[in-house]
Enzyme design. Structure first.
Site, PDB file in Angstrom:
ATOM      1  N   ASP A 115       5.922   0.557   4.445  1.00  0.00           N
ATOM      2  CA  ASP A 115       4.596   0.814   3.810  1.00  0.00           C
ATOM      3  C   ASP A 115       3.922   2.488   4.051  1.00  0.00           C
ATOM      4  O   ASP A 115       4.588   3.403   4.811  1.00  0.00           O
ATOM      5  CB  ASP A 115       3.366   0.637   4.875  1.00  0.00           C
ATOM      6  CG  ASP A 115       1.968   0.762   4.529  1.00  0.00           C
ATOM      7  OD1 ASP A 115       1.383   0.453   3.100  1.00  0.00           O
ATOM      8  OD2 ASP A 115       1.049   2.110   4.984  1.00  0.00           O
ATOM      9  N   GLU A 122       5.915  -1.734  -1.721  1.00  0.00           N
ATOM     10  CA  GLU A 122       5.289  -1.323  -2.488  1.00  0.00           C
ATOM     11  C   GLU A 122       5.504  -0.504  -4.029  1.00  0.00           C
ATOM     12  O   GLU A 122       5.937   0.713  -3.854  1.00  0.00           O
ATOM     13  CB  GLU A 122       3.532  -1.112  -1.995  1.00  0.00           C
ATOM     14  CG  GLU A 122       3.279  -2.455  -1.446  1.00  0.00           C
ATOM     15  CD  GLU A 122       1.650  -2.142  -0.664  1.00  0.00           C
ATOM     16  OE1 GLU A 122       1.227  -2.159  -0.876  1.00  0.00           O
ATOM     17  OE2 GLU A 122       1.507  -1.002  -0.355  1.00  0.00           O
ATOM     18  N   ASP A 158      -0.977   0.227   9.200  1.00  0.00           N
ATOM     19  CA  ASP A 158       0.252   0.756   8.531  1.00  0.00           C
ATOM     20  C   ASP A 158       1.327  -0.117   9.018  1.00  0.00           C
ATOM     21  O   ASP A 158       1.909  -0.646   7.786  1.00  0.00           O
ATOM     22  CB  ASP A 158       0.572   2.129   8.253  1.00  0.00           C
ATOM     23  CG  ASP A 158      -0.550   3.536   7.706  1.00  0.00           C
ATOM     24  OD1 ASP A 158      -1.643   2.837   7.291  1.00  0.00           O
ATOM     25  OD2 ASP A 158      -0.210   4.318   8.096  1.00  0.00           O
TER      26      ASP A 158
END
Ligand code: ZN
Length: 360
Positions: free
Chosen positions: A178, A262, A345
């Site tokens: 993340d 991501e 996170d």
């Protein structure tokens, strides 16, 4: 594959005066041929190269014989590239190089004229120059070195070297990552790399030196001294962050075979936060570097970087029960369904890993 490495040089007094001479010669050649091509419209590197040989043999410019020959040739090459870029409308017309701007020249490797040791680098005409961080690439074949005197007064060498693809041993592990603004990297096994406290510390230092500069009388002796000091802090910031990011990304590709992250719009991520301009800029470039270096290192070391869908709500989903819950700005995720309490996170990183594994 070619790679680059920047190291800081610490030349002694004698080497500094030699460097000034080589910078001067490289600049002379660049400016001479810029003037020549403007007058004659002859933009051919091969023609310039012949004239350069004549210059070395004529009395008034025979001092060029003493220079690092690659430095002069490369000045011509740089000028040819500058013109090529100009003619293809990528840049403005080349301009004359000035003595008080950043100085540089590039030299090439031949017959062991450049050797990197742990704490020094052997360079043509200069001998062994003290440096930092030599040991990483000692075994690699060096192609060229660009030596620079930066505006901050710091000497720097950019080394281009050949690197054979170095496969790292497979570990059988996968990880979710993340990216965030408080902790730049959080992994699905709970490690964090690079915190915003580092960024604040350096930005505070910059602000302090800027305030001092604003109190100096413009162009006074103190002003110039302070301006150099500020340039040094900026330099330190760039080096420190890049070094930290290199170490973090290297540690990650060593540990895992597949890295899920991501497909982020970094600009968008930062826009959503209330941040001071310094911090915004630093985060934007740091997060950009992290993604670039992860991708690059995965390719280089035989690992995989896989991006997961941009709109998957990784920070709104509970990594324990899988239900979603709008978490707001809090740093802690508290699931109202299963009562899980977890770092926001870390929760997102676990979700990214699970999503990645499930969709492969
Ligand atoms: Zn839950």
């Amino acid at each position: 594959m070619e790679k680059g490495l920047k190291i800081r040089l610490y030349p002694n007094k004698n080497q500094i005066s030699l460097l000034n001479i080589i910078f001067g010669h490289a600049r002379f050649v660049y400016n001479y041929f810029l003037d020549y091509s403007k007058r004659t419209k002859d933009y051919k590197y091969t023609n310039w190269s012949k004239i350069l040989t004549d210059l070395k043999n004529s009395d008034s410019t025979s001092f060029l014989k003493n220079a690092d020959k690659f430095a002069l040739q490369n000045s011509l090459r740089n000028l040819a590239t500058a013109y090529a870029n100009f003619f293809s409308k990528r840049t403005n017309e080349p301009v004359f190089k000035k003595k008080h701007n950043e100085q540089s020249y590039r030299t090439n490797f031949t017959n062991n004229n450049i050797v990197l040791y742990e704490n020094s680098i052997k360079l043509p005409k200069l001998g062994n120059v003290k440096c930092k961080y030599g040991k990483d690439i000692q075994k690699n074949k060096i192609i060229s070195v660009t030596i620079k005197l930066l505006k901050s007064g710091i000497y720097e060498a950019s080394i281009i070297y050949e690197c054979e693809e170095m496969m790292l041993p497979k570990t059988g592990n996968s990880v979710g990552i993340d990216l965030g603004v408080r902790k730049l990297i959080t992994t699905s096994d709970g490690n964090t790399y690079i915190s915003d406290l580092d960024i604040d510390r350096i930005n505070n230092k910059i602000r302090k030196e800027q305030r001092r500069l604003s109190r100096c009388e413009l162009h006074s002796k103190n002003y110039n001294k302070q301006r150099k000091k500020l340039a040094k802090v900026y330099q330190y910031k760039d080096n420190y962050m890049l070094d930290t990011i290199h170490k973090a990304t290297k540690a990650i590709v060593e540990k895992y075979d597949v890295i899920y992250m991501e497909d982020l719009d970094i600009k968008d991520l930062i826009k959503k936060q209330k941040l001071k301009i310094h911090k915004r800029k630093m985060l934007l470039s740091s997060l950009g570097q992290i993604t670039t270096l992860l991708k690059y290192k995965c390719e280089c070391y035989g690992k995989e970087l896989k991006k997961i869908e941009r709109y998957y709500p990784s920070s709104q989903t509970c990594s324990n029960c899988g239900k979603t819950y709008k978490v707001g700005k809090s740093e802690t995720y508290r699931c109202p369904h299963c009562k899980l309490i977890i770092d926001r996170d870390y929760n997102a990183a676990i979700n990214i890993l699970n999503y990645g594994l499930a969709h492969n």
